[in-house]
Design an enzyme around this catalytic site. Structure first.
Site, PDB file in Angstrom:
ATOM      1  N   ASP A 283      52.684  25.167  42.783  1.00 26.64           N
ATOM      2  CA  ASP A 283      51.738  24.598  41.814  1.00 26.64           C
ATOM      3  C   ASP A 283      52.150  24.654  40.349  1.00 26.64           C
ATOM      4  OD1 ASP A 283      50.450  24.614  44.229  1.00 26.64           O
ATOM      5  OD2 ASP A 283      48.579  25.441  43.488  1.00 26.64           O
TER       6      ASP A 283
ATOM      7  N   GLU B 117      49.397  37.246  49.030  1.00 21.19           N
ATOM      8  CA  GLU B 117      49.806  35.853  48.877  1.00 21.19           C
ATOM      9  C   GLU B 117      51.239  35.757  48.331  1.00 21.19           C
ATOM     10  OE1 GLU B 117      48.088  31.814  46.650  1.00 21.19           O
ATOM     11  OE2 GLU B 117      47.073  33.730  46.353  1.00 21.19           O
TER      12      GLU B 117
END
Length: 437
Positions: free
Chosen positions: A170, A402
């Protein structure tokens, strides 16, 4: 094998599996179904709960649009804990969008082909799994048709992404120079991610203005691909995205051969492959850097930064053996120091590197999983073994986070994992890695 950790990985996946037949990436932070997450999650489930693995892929493919497009987030539930949600994205603007599910109007790396093949590889009952694959494989083929017909304006076998979220990486520093070409309005909105995670580990408010502006341009044009190709300020050929498409093409060829009777589809895919691999090697390889790079299609120039995506072609068998050696040398020279875990998401020798901030430097298990398999495939057994060892050690030390700091010594007493905890693909790919020699 650490039996306790293995049980914990299973518990993470089972807890994140939802009644609707899909798995959320992480409770609180990510309350919906994400496309590439679901693929990696299905691989983990295939090791111990085949029905959940099938449900995961079936539910994702059920959200496919009539033009073959598969969205990056499927909003199965009404949940206001995530921004931007279904009301912002307005997928219904596209005339061929799913009538059954609301979603985003962007996609994510095309993992579905190779995921079906991984599920077949793992399955004990091959006949049962092949019967399942027969039901859904044409949807994956149609997704690839969509890419080559709508996302390849120069007909060169390389597809574009029109938003950084489509890359999966991202807020990579790769995009910084594109943001400099844009001046989006200041949006007023309430971020939800920073209520769950330290804001210093996430993209900035100004970065989000850029993200939302690109979506607004797409919405103003009803998510029409031709209009997006003409007008979007962000138009990039991403090595990671295209490598996954090429890997999934190869998986489709092999699965269709197993199924039989799909000669025309195989012929079509072989044509794609020949063109894609040739263009990939000619256009995206930077000999001076010794790595594959992104290409800015809007401004017609390469984006000369080295990221973990630069090595992803190993996973798809794209480089020659000689070029693979160059890639591995670059990886080890820049990313492979004894003081670091493999493989940082961005070049640790670059001044844009940030070891804590999302895709600006931390280690991601999904990237490591792909690189591990790619290195193994090319015969780099020692580096593959280190990639696997480093991935497992990070999870053993910090848990199923994550993403992780790539520095072995951060100068802090207790460096945590970053982002969402009990993160589904970290658990799923841990399960696969410990089951892979």
């Amino acid at each position: 094998m650490n039996e306790e950790l293995y049980k914990k990985a299973i518990a993470v996946l089972d807890a994140n599996f939802q009644e609707g037949g899909f798995t959320i990436p992480s409770a609180g932070l990510y309350p919906f179904q994400w496309k590439w997450d679901s693929g990696f999650i299905a691989i983990g489930f295939a090791h111990y709960d085949v029905e959940k693995a099938k449900a995961e892929m079936r539910t994702l493919l059920d959200a496919q649009w009539e033009n073959g497009f598969i969205p990056h987030i499927v909003f199965h539930t009404d949940n206001d804990s995530y921004f931007p949600g279904a009301d912002f994205h307005q997928s219904e603007l596209h005339p061929l969008s799913s009538k059954k599910y609301r979603s985003t109007g962007m996609t994510q790396p095309p993992v579905t082909g190779f995921v079906l093949q991984e599920m077949y590889r793992i399955a004990e009952d091959k006949e049962d799994m092949l019967n399942y694959i027969k039901e859904d494989i044409d949807k994956v083929f149609e997704n690839h048709v969509y890419f080559y017909e709508n996302r390849d304006p120069q007909n060169e076998g390389l597809v574009y992404i029109y938003h950084n979220w489509e890359s999966g990486t991202d807020n990579s520093p790769v995009w910084d120079d594109i943001w400099k070409t844009m001046n989006p309005p200041e949006y007023t909105f309430v971020r939800k991610d920073t209520t769950h995670v330290d804001a210093s580990q996430r993209p900035t408010k100004r970065e989000y203005d850029h993200y939302l502006h690109i979506i607004d341009i797409a919405k103003q044009n009803n998510y029409d691909d031709a209009k997006i190709a003409e007008l979007s300020p962000f138009l990039v050929q991403d090595p990671l995205f295209n490598a996954m498409l090429i890997k999934s093409n190869q998986a489709l060829i092999e699965l269709y051969e197993l199924i039989g009777g799909n000669e025309e589809k195989i012929k079509t895919i072989l044509k794609w492959q020949a063109k894609s691999i040739k263009s990939f090697n000619e256009k995206l390889f930077d000999a001076e850097l010794g790595a594959y790079v992104h290409y800015d299609l809007r401004n017609e120039k390469p984006i000369r930064h080295i990221t973990s995506s630069s090595f992803s072609p190993l996973f798809a068998n794209i480089p020659s053996p000689e070029r693979a050696k160059v890639l591995v040398k670059t990886m080890m020279d820049k990313f492979g120091g004894d003081d670091k875990y493999l493989c940082a998401s961005f070049d640790p020798t670059n001044d844009r590197f940030n070891p804590k901030k999302y895709w600006r430097g931390p280690v991601w298990i999904n990237m490591n999983w792909m690189l591990f398999l790619g290195l193994k495939n090319y015969g780099f057994a020692d580096v593959a073994a280190r990639m696997k060892h480093d991935s497992i050690e990070l999870i053993e030390k910090y848990g199923f986070y994550e993403y992780f700091d790539c520095r072995k010594n951060t100068g802090e007493d207790n460096t945590p994992g970053y982002g969402g905890n009990n993160f589904s693909w970290s658990a799923a790919l841990f399960i696969d890695m410990v089951n892979t020699d």
